[in-house]
Each structure stands twice: as C-alpha cells, then as structure tokens.
Design an enzyme around this catalytic site. Structure first.
Site, PDB file in Angstrom:
ATOM      1  N   GLU A 163      13.196  -1.124 -30.020  1.00  0.00           N
ATOM      2  CA  GLU A 163      13.349  -2.575 -29.924  1.00  0.00           C
ATOM      3  C   GLU A 163      11.943  -3.150 -30.098  1.00  0.00           C
ATOM      4  O   GLU A 163      11.210  -3.345 -29.134  1.00  0.00           O
ATOM      5  CB  GLU A 163      13.923  -3.010 -28.576  1.00  0.00           C
ATOM      6  CG  GLU A 163      14.175  -4.514 -28.523  1.00  0.00           C
ATOM      7  CD  GLU A 163      13.990  -5.131 -27.137  1.00  0.00           C
ATOM      8  OE1 GLU A 163      14.558  -6.213 -26.904  1.00  0.00           O
ATOM      9  OE2 GLU A 163      13.259  -4.563 -26.310  1.00  0.00           O
ATOM     10  N   ASP A 171      13.127   0.061 -24.911  1.00  0.00           N
ATOM     11  CA  ASP A 171      13.015  -1.359 -24.588  1.00  0.00           C
ATOM     12  C   ASP A 171      11.567  -1.818 -24.760  1.00  0.00           C
ATOM     13  O   ASP A 171      10.626  -1.114 -24.381  1.00  0.00           O
ATOM     14  CB  ASP A 171      13.471  -1.576 -23.147  1.00  0.00           C
ATOM     15  CG  ASP A 171      13.453  -3.034 -22.737  1.00  0.00           C
ATOM     16  OD1 ASP A 171      14.171  -3.827 -23.354  1.00  0.00           O
ATOM     17  OD2 ASP A 171      12.700  -3.362 -21.799  1.00  0.00           O
TER      18      ASP A 171
END
Length: 564
Positions: A282, A223
């Site tokens: 990401e 993330d």
C-alpha cells in the site's frame, strides 16, 4: 440478436475453476478479494464480524471465482483505528477469535484452492504495545524510547512539537507525554511510529514475518508501505498540504529511498519459503514511476495502483493512466495491480454516481443508477487489463457507500479530529448483506440482531441471496466475468494492450495470448449509446449489448468483452 447476461456462458461447474490458474507466479494475473473482518460475517452474534464467520463464507469466495483473499488486521488491538493500531502482532484479538481460528481459516482456504494474504502494519503500533508502554514507564533516556521517535520539544520549556509535521488524521503529528518528551505519530496519537533505524525493530519484524509464514499464509499486504523511513533530522516542511495521502508533494516522512533496503531484507526472508509467497504494497506515491520502485525484482511483488483508483470515468484519462502504469511496470518486470475500491475510500459505485473531481471520499449518494452502471463497466474494464486485480468485499453486490450514517455511530478516528482526512471511511465499511429481509441480513446469526454499523433498509434487495441466480444482477456479472477471465488465456496475463481506433469517449483494446487467441475489450464512457462494428463474438457485457448483423450498439457506460 440481443444478448443478456443470463445467456452468457459460465463453466458447468464453477467451483472446479477455483485455484485452476497456473501456480507459478500466480500473483501476476490473480484476482484477490479484500475481506474487512469486522464487516464480513459475524458467527457469534455480537454484531462484529470474526474469523469463524469468514471461515463459514470461504465457499462463497471460491464460487465467486477469486484466487486469493486478503484479510485486513485481526491482531490484538485496542481498536483505536479499526485494528491498524496493533498491540501484539502474534495474537488474534478476542473480538475476532483465537489463533486457532486463524490457522483453521488458512487451512480451510487452502483446501478450497484459495490463498490467504494478511495485513502487516510496520509503520506504527498501538500505544498499548509492550515496547511503548515500557518506554513510557522508563522515561527519558530509556533504550526502548529509541525504538520510537521520542524527542524533546522546541521552545523555552519544550512546549512546542519537535517539528511542524501534521497527522494524516488531523492535528499535530506529535503528542507530549507527562515527562515532557514528545513522540511521533503520523496517524492517531494511539499509533506511535516505529524508528526503523533501530536494529531491534528490524529484528522484530523479521520474526513476525516468519511467525505467520510458518502458519501458512501466502503473503502480506503492507500497510503504509511508503512510510517507516523518515528523512534525516526530521526537517520542517513549511506550507505544503501534508494531509493528502495521494498527492504530488514530496514529504520527508513518506516514500523515502531508505524504505527499499527494508524490503530487500524482507524479500530474503520470504524467499526462504516455498509456495510463491508474496508482498503487496500500500504505497501512496507522487507518481506511478515512484510506485514501480517498490516492485523491483528483489523487493515486493505488487503495489496498489492508487493513481488508477483516483481516475474519473473518462476515456482519455483512463487510457493515459493505463499506458503510464504499464510503461512504468514493464522495466521492473512487475505486473500492474488494479483496484477500484477498498476500506479507505468511497466505493466506486458511489464515486461514479457523483461529478468528477470530488476526490476519493464523497459525502453524497449521487445518482445511484448512474453510479452502479458505471461501476459495473469500470469493473469489467479493470478485469480486462493485464495484471492482477483487487476486489473489495461487497462491490460484487453493487453496494454503495452509506453516506447518511449518524455522527454518533461513526468510528473512523479521523472523523473525530479536526482538519484531517474527511473521516467518512465508515460509509464503505458497513457490514455486507447476505440474506433475508431484515437487518443484519444474515451478517449475524439472528434476524434483528446487532451490527457494529447500521445497514440501510434498501440493502435487502442487494443481498447475496437476493441476487444469486438473477439474470443481470451485479453478483452474477462478477461471477460470470471471473469465470470468463479464467477461460480466456488472453485476459490477465501479459504487460501491454494493443489500442484500437474508437469513437471519442470509447476505449477499445486487444489482448492476445501466447496461443494466438485474442480478446477485445470495448468500454463506452459516454452517456449515450454508440454504434460500432462487432469486434468478434460477445463474451460478456456489463449491460445489455445489442448485436445485429455484425453491428453493435454499446449502451452508455457499458463495457464488453469479445472473443476474436
């Protein structure tokens, strides 16, 4: 001769193909399915999806034909940001189950030929994390405060934030605590950023990686992979628009070169383990070329292609981003990683139902029929490109965003803060329908039972049960496309496409395998049917494709695959 989806061949035993791809470098052409745990399947009937629910539905994912499953966070968390505020990285939140449920899920998936990728949240933690709570208790000068970004404020009495950075969720990126110091949080105040220059932070995340690798996970989706490292001195930005995750501005808190040293270190940890474990980034970066930096041979394996996700349904624009992506990934030896939807953006069935240029968070339903037709075509186009592809739960059902959720049920933290992200991510997170004619449509065990976000009445006709075995349904299109993709060696693998001459608004390219077999992909992005010579034998189409005497009528907003 008119060929319908129902007439297109699938393997006699679709389940036998799960996990059938080569195991070496499996991730280069894998199709990976994102599960958003709170919205996938609820085993205990409390209205919240959980790990036992996911375990019960793994055979569905095997039969769908995907290679791996990525699980969004299920760690212990106060849930200020749907689990992306982690209080304990080694514990399962009770709302999702227990650690035994996680290990059982991993084991079940492996028995079914599926791999498991888990989310890792290294840029920030929860303000309830033990480290942060102790740092607050100990006050200024505490060694633990150095594991975060605690600073005195500006102004005569320190009443102003240390710099002008803004939170992605809106408002300042700094919160002042009772003793007068400020701490940095690029997202919600409940999500303090780690200081990645501190050795203890680095040691802790190496330990977290090994904890989950020892339990058998096959990889990590990272993330905010472009975060973590901040520019020296935390300089002011000025007038730039800081709130855009996907933009062209260079930010002192995103995409700093120092982040790559972290990933080289992590790669050495991952390479201690057998079984082709992977990292997925990401990484929202200004350019595809900057994204390629994350997948150099000694760093990560995949990076989501957000430039592709944000491209409108336009032949010229799509060709440009495909070429740019492949040209950028080829020098670092990494596969392209394509994606159309996820838990942070409007589902592509709704994005394509609206006029281009509205961004990735859209508040209106648009033309549902048009959006679904384009979404199906876009998916078949994506699956025909070289590299790996990610699917977001429910897109195989053709689910649209729920754009009319009442304000009082929304839980997206950016919805409740001013001037941040649009805050409409809840619309793509509504629990998916499995069966029946009454909410929660099999999401939970009891008809009429709760779901943490309400489902539309129209979703009864979109459920897995309602679409299974129905010729032309979106679910059967996905099942067929993934089966054909496994059978055709020319699809997925490789790092290039051979563009072919085509009419304006039409994309046509050839994929060729090492054995000499070829597949041609044609995509009509226009609103009108086009006539063209049939490139070969029709394998599958996203809509009804007509072939008469070697001439093809490719309907509006339709993609087809052809064996040559």
């Amino acid at each position: 001769m008119t060929q319908h989806l129902a007439e297109l061949a699938r393997p006699a035993d679709a389940t036998a193909t799960a996990g059938a791809r080569r195991t070496g470098d499996w991730w280069r052409d894998a199709v990976i399915y994102q599960v958003y745990p709170r919205s996938f399947a609820d085993a205990n009937g409390d209205g919240m999806g959980d790990l036992p629910g996911i375990r019960s539905r793994l055979p569905y994912l095997r039969d769908l034909g995907v290679d791996a499953v990525w699980l969004s966070p299920f760690y212990a968390s106060p849930q200020a940001d749907a689990g992306y505020d982690v209080s304990d990285y080694r514990r399962v939140d009770p709302m999702f189950g227990e650690l035994a449920d996680a290990t059982g899920l991993i084991e079940d998936a492996h028995r079914l030929g599926l791999r498991i990728i888990v989310d890792l949240v290294p840029n920030h933690c929860s303000d309830q994390h033990e480290w942060f709570q102790q740092a607050l208790r100990e006050g200024p000068g505490s060694p633990l405060r150095k594991r975060f970004h605690f600073l005195p404020g500006k102004g005569e009495n320190g009443e102003l934030p240390p710099n002008d950075w803004e939170s992605i969720f809106g408002g300042p990126a700094w919160t002042r605590v009772a003793d007068g110091e400020w701490y940095l949080h690029l997202f919600a105040p409940e999500q303090p950023d780690f200081n990645w220059e501190h050795p203890a932070v680095q040691d802790e995340f190496r330990s977290i990686l090994r904890f989950w690798l020892d339990l058998g996970v096959d990889g990590f989706r990272i993330d905010v992979a472009h975060g973590m490292v901040k520019a020296a001195g935390l300089p002011d930005i000025g007038g730039s628009d800081q709130l855009k995750l996907l933009g062209n501005d260079v930010m002192p808190f995103f995409d700093q070169d120092g982040v790559h040293e972290i990933y080289r270190d992590w790669r050495r940890v991952l390479d201690e383990y057998t079984g082709e474990r992977i990292f997925v980034a990401e990484a929202w970066t200004p350019t595809v070329q900057r994204t390629a930096n994350y997948v150099r041979p000694d760093e990560l394996h995949q990076a989501f292609n957000f430039q592709y996700l944000g491209t409108s349904w336009d032949a010229e624009a799509l060709r440009e981003v495909v070429d740019l992506t492949l040209d950028s990934m080829r020098p670092v030896g990494a596969p392209a990683t394509w994606v159309l939807s996820n838990h942070d953006v409007t589902r592509h069935a709704t994005r394509f139902a609206n006029p281009a240029g509205l961004g990735t968070q859209i508040r209106t339903p648009g033309d549902r029929e048009l959006g679904l037709r384009r979404a199906r075509a876009a998916t078949l186009l994506m699956l025909g490109l070289p590299g790996s592809a990610y699917l977001y739960q429910g897109e195989e059902l053709g689910l649209p965003d729920v754009t009319d959720l009442p304000d009082e049920v929304r839980q997206d933290p950016s919805f409740h803060r001013q001037s941040g992200q649009d805050g409409f991510r809840d619309g793509c997170r509504v629990p998916i329908p499995w069966s029946g004619t009454e909410a929660p449509y099999g999401f939970g065990p009891v008809a009429g039972g709760p779901s943490w976000l309400p489902q539309p009445a129209s979703w009864a006709e979109l459920s897995v049960e309602a679409q299974t075995g129905v010729p032309g349904s979106t679910l059967e299109l996905y099942r067929s496309a993934l089966a054909v993709r496994r059978e055709q060696a020319a699809l997925g693998a490789g790092d290039s496409v051979d563009w072919m001459d085509a009419q304006p608004g039409v994309l046509a390219f050839r994929r060729t395998a090492a054995d000499g077999s070829s597949v041609v992909v044609t995509a009509n992005t226009t609103g009108e049917p086009v006539r063209m010579a049939a490139p070969g034998r029709l394998l599958i189409g996203s809509g009804e494709v007509v072939v008469v005497d070697d001439e093809t009528v490719l309907p509006a907003d339709t993609t087809a695959w052809w064996a040559v």
